[in-house]
Design a protein around this motif. Structure first.
Motif, PDB file in Angstrom:
ATOM      1  N   ASP A  57      25.120  23.409  -1.402  1.00  0.00           N
ATOM      2  CA  ASP A  57      25.091  23.581  -2.853  1.00  0.00           C
ATOM      3  C   ASP A  57      25.186  25.066  -3.164  1.00  0.00           C
ATOM      4  O   ASP A  57      24.512  25.885  -2.534  1.00  0.00           O
ATOM      5  N   SER A  58      26.027  25.397  -4.114  1.00  0.00           N
ATOM      6  CA  SER A  58      26.153  26.813  -4.458  1.00  0.00           C
ATOM      7  C   SER A  58      26.278  26.998  -5.969  1.00  0.00           C
ATOM      8  O   SER A  58      26.782  26.143  -6.685  1.00  0.00           O
ATOM      9  N   LEU A  59      25.786  28.132  -6.412  1.00  0.00           N
ATOM     10  CA  LEU A  59      25.817  28.522  -7.809  1.00  0.00           C
ATOM     11  C   LEU A  59      26.432  29.912  -7.864  1.00  0.00           C
ATOM     12  O   LEU A  59      25.899  30.847  -7.266  1.00  0.00           O
ATOM     13  N   THR A  60      27.588  30.021  -8.526  1.00  0.00           N
ATOM     14  CA  THR A  60      28.297  31.308  -8.592  1.00  0.00           C
ATOM     15  C   THR A  60      28.322  31.802 -10.030  1.00  0.00           C
ATOM     16  O   THR A  60      28.813  31.105 -10.924  1.00  0.00           O
ATOM     17  N   TYR A  69      28.983  25.513 -10.350  1.00  0.00           N
ATOM     18  CA  TYR A  69      27.918  24.933  -9.546  1.00  0.00           C
ATOM     19  C   TYR A  69      28.526  23.812  -8.715  1.00  0.00           C
ATOM     20  O   TYR A  69      29.062  22.842  -9.259  1.00  0.00           O
ATOM     21  N   THR A  70      28.481  23.960  -7.396  1.00  0.00           N
ATOM     22  CA  THR A  70      29.005  22.948  -6.485  1.00  0.00           C
ATOM     23  C   THR A  70      27.822  22.186  -5.912  1.00  0.00           C
ATOM     24  O   THR A  70      26.894  22.785  -5.366  1.00  0.00           O
ATOM     25  N   TYR A  71      27.886  20.867  -6.047  1.00  0.00           N
ATOM     26  CA  TYR A  71      26.762  20.011  -5.689  1.00  0.00           C
ATOM     27  C   TYR A  71      27.183  19.005  -4.619  1.00  0.00           C
ATOM     28  O   TYR A  71      28.226  18.359  -4.739  1.00  0.00           O
ATOM     29  N   TYR A  72      26.364  18.890  -3.563  1.00  0.00           N
ATOM     30  CA  TYR A  72      26.587  17.932  -2.466  1.00  0.00           C
ATOM     31  C   TYR A  72      25.469  16.901  -2.453  1.00  0.00           C
ATOM     32  O   TYR A  72      24.358  17.166  -2.901  1.00  0.00           O
ATOM     33  N   TYR A  73      25.789  15.730  -1.898  1.00  0.00           N
ATOM     34  CA  TYR A  73      24.775  14.687  -1.767  1.00  0.00           C
ATOM     35  C   TYR A  73      24.903  14.065  -0.387  1.00  0.00           C
ATOM     36  O   TYR A  73      26.001  13.802   0.099  1.00  0.00           O
ATOM     37  N   ASN A  74      23.755  13.794   0.233  1.00  0.00           N
ATOM     38  CA  ASN A  74      23.737  13.192   1.558  1.00  0.00           C
ATOM     39  C   ASN A  74      23.542  11.683   1.427  1.00  0.00           C
ATOM     40  O   ASN A  74      22.477  11.221   1.039  1.00  0.00           O
ATOM     41  N   TYR A  75      24.584  10.936   1.759  1.00  0.00           N
ATOM     42  CA  TYR A  75      24.538   9.476   1.686  1.00  0.00           C
ATOM     43  C   TYR A  75      24.019   8.845   2.980  1.00  0.00           C
ATOM     44  O   TYR A  75      24.092   7.628   3.156  1.00  0.00           O
ATOM     45  N   GLY A  76      23.536   9.640   3.893  1.00  0.00           N
ATOM     46  CA  GLY A  76      22.978   9.129   5.136  1.00  0.00           C
ATOM     47  C   GLY A  76      24.049   8.874   6.185  1.00  0.00           C
ATOM     48  O   GLY A  76      25.160   9.366   6.103  1.00  0.00           O
ATOM     49  N   LYS A  77      23.677   8.070   7.172  1.00  0.00           N
ATOM     50  CA  LYS A  77      24.578   7.822   8.302  1.00  0.00           C
ATOM     51  C   LYS A  77      25.899   7.192   7.876  1.00  0.00           C
ATOM     52  O   LYS A  77      26.943   7.498   8.418  1.00  0.00           O
ATOM     53  N   GLY A  79      27.535   7.236   4.794  1.00  0.00           N
ATOM     54  CA  GLY A  79      28.428   8.013   3.932  1.00  0.00           C
ATOM     55  C   GLY A  79      28.500   9.488   4.252  1.00  0.00           C
ATOM     56  O   GLY A  79      29.445  10.170   3.879  1.00  0.00           O
ATOM     57  N   GLY A  80      27.484   9.992   4.933  1.00  0.00           N
ATOM     58  CA  GLY A  80      27.456  11.406   5.272  1.00  0.00           C
ATOM     59  C   GLY A  80      27.297  12.305   4.050  1.00  0.00           C
ATOM     60  O   GLY A  80      26.987  11.866   2.951  1.00  0.00           O
ATOM     61  N   CYS A  81      27.538  13.558   4.283  1.00  0.00           N
ATOM     62  CA  CYS A  81      27.416  14.578   3.239  1.00  0.00           C
ATOM     63  C   CYS A  81      28.738  14.663   2.472  1.00  0.00           C
ATOM     64  O   CYS A  81      29.790  14.857   3.072  1.00  0.00           O
ATOM     65  N   GLN A  82      28.662  14.514   1.158  1.00  0.00           N
ATOM     66  CA  GLN A  82      29.881  14.562   0.351  1.00  0.00           C
ATOM     67  C   GLN A  82      29.684  15.458  -0.870  1.00  0.00           C
ATOM     68  O   GLN A  82      28.611  15.455  -1.477  1.00  0.00           O
ATOM     69  N   LYS A  83      30.736  16.184  -1.186  1.00  0.00           N
ATOM     70  CA  LYS A  83      30.712  16.994  -2.401  1.00  0.00           C
ATOM     71  C   LYS A  83      30.806  16.040  -3.592  1.00  0.00           C
ATOM     72  O   LYS A  83      31.706  15.219  -3.660  1.00  0.00           O
ATOM     73  N   ILE A  84      29.850  16.158  -4.498  1.00  0.00           N
ATOM     74  CA  ILE A  84      29.786  15.275  -5.653  1.00  0.00           C
ATOM     75  C   ILE A  84      30.592  15.851  -6.815  1.00  0.00           C
ATOM     76  O   ILE A  84      31.334  15.146  -7.475  1.00  0.00           O
ATOM     77  N   GLN A  85      30.425  17.132  -7.073  1.00  0.00           N
ATOM     78  CA  GLN A  85      31.129  17.715  -8.207  1.00  0.00           C
ATOM     79  C   GLN A  85      31.093  19.231  -8.185  1.00  0.00           C
ATOM     80  O   GLN A  85      30.266  19.837  -7.523  1.00  0.00           O
TER      81      GLN A  85
END
Length: 145
Positions: A57-60, A69-77, A79-85
């Protein structure tokens, strides 16, 4: 008597002018510009360090008073880590301790405006958030150029 009154007015004017300069100087000295990455989330249950996914996640903050603002979410085994928006918008200092985020013209799901108290200590930015579900803190570390 008129000279004393004029001197009094001049002194008051200089006092208020110096207060305004100090406030503006302190805001100018805050090094908010640049990219910050999430390192921790803090709520009433304690501090939780960002894992490998959430640390992306980053805030520029950019000079033209826009942000991303780039936001990631961890969907677990599964789905894994995915950029949400990537949320974009504008920002401004309301005081040297409060930033206003305006998401109303960006791609943010909840188009809103937020006023967030903040603190910078060295290369750590702490934002105080309240999105209606309680107050929590987000800690970010400034990326080196």
């Amino acid at each position: 008597m008129n000279k004393l009154f004029l001197l009094f007015l001049l002194t008051i004017g200089l006092f208020f002018n110096s207060c305004n300069k100090k406030e503006n100087e302190s805001m100018e000295n805050v090094d908010l510009l640049g990219t910050w990455t999430l390192i921790a989330y803090i709520d009433d249950e304690g501090e939780e360090l960002a894992d490998e996914c959430y640390s992306q996640d980053s805030l520029t903050f950019m000079e033209n008073n826009t942000f991303n603002y780039t936001y990631y979410y961890n969907y677990g085994k599964e789905g894994g880590c995915q950029k949400i928006q990537d949320a974009t918008g504008s920002w401004e200092y309301l005081t040297d301790k409060i930033i206003k985020f305006d998401y109303s013209h960006g791609d943010y799901i909840d188009k809103d405006k937020w006023e967030n108290p903040f603190e910078i200590s060295g290369d750590i930015l702490t934002l105080t958030r309240d999105e209606g579900l309680g107050i929590y803190l987000e800690k970010y570390k400034k990326k080196k150029d």
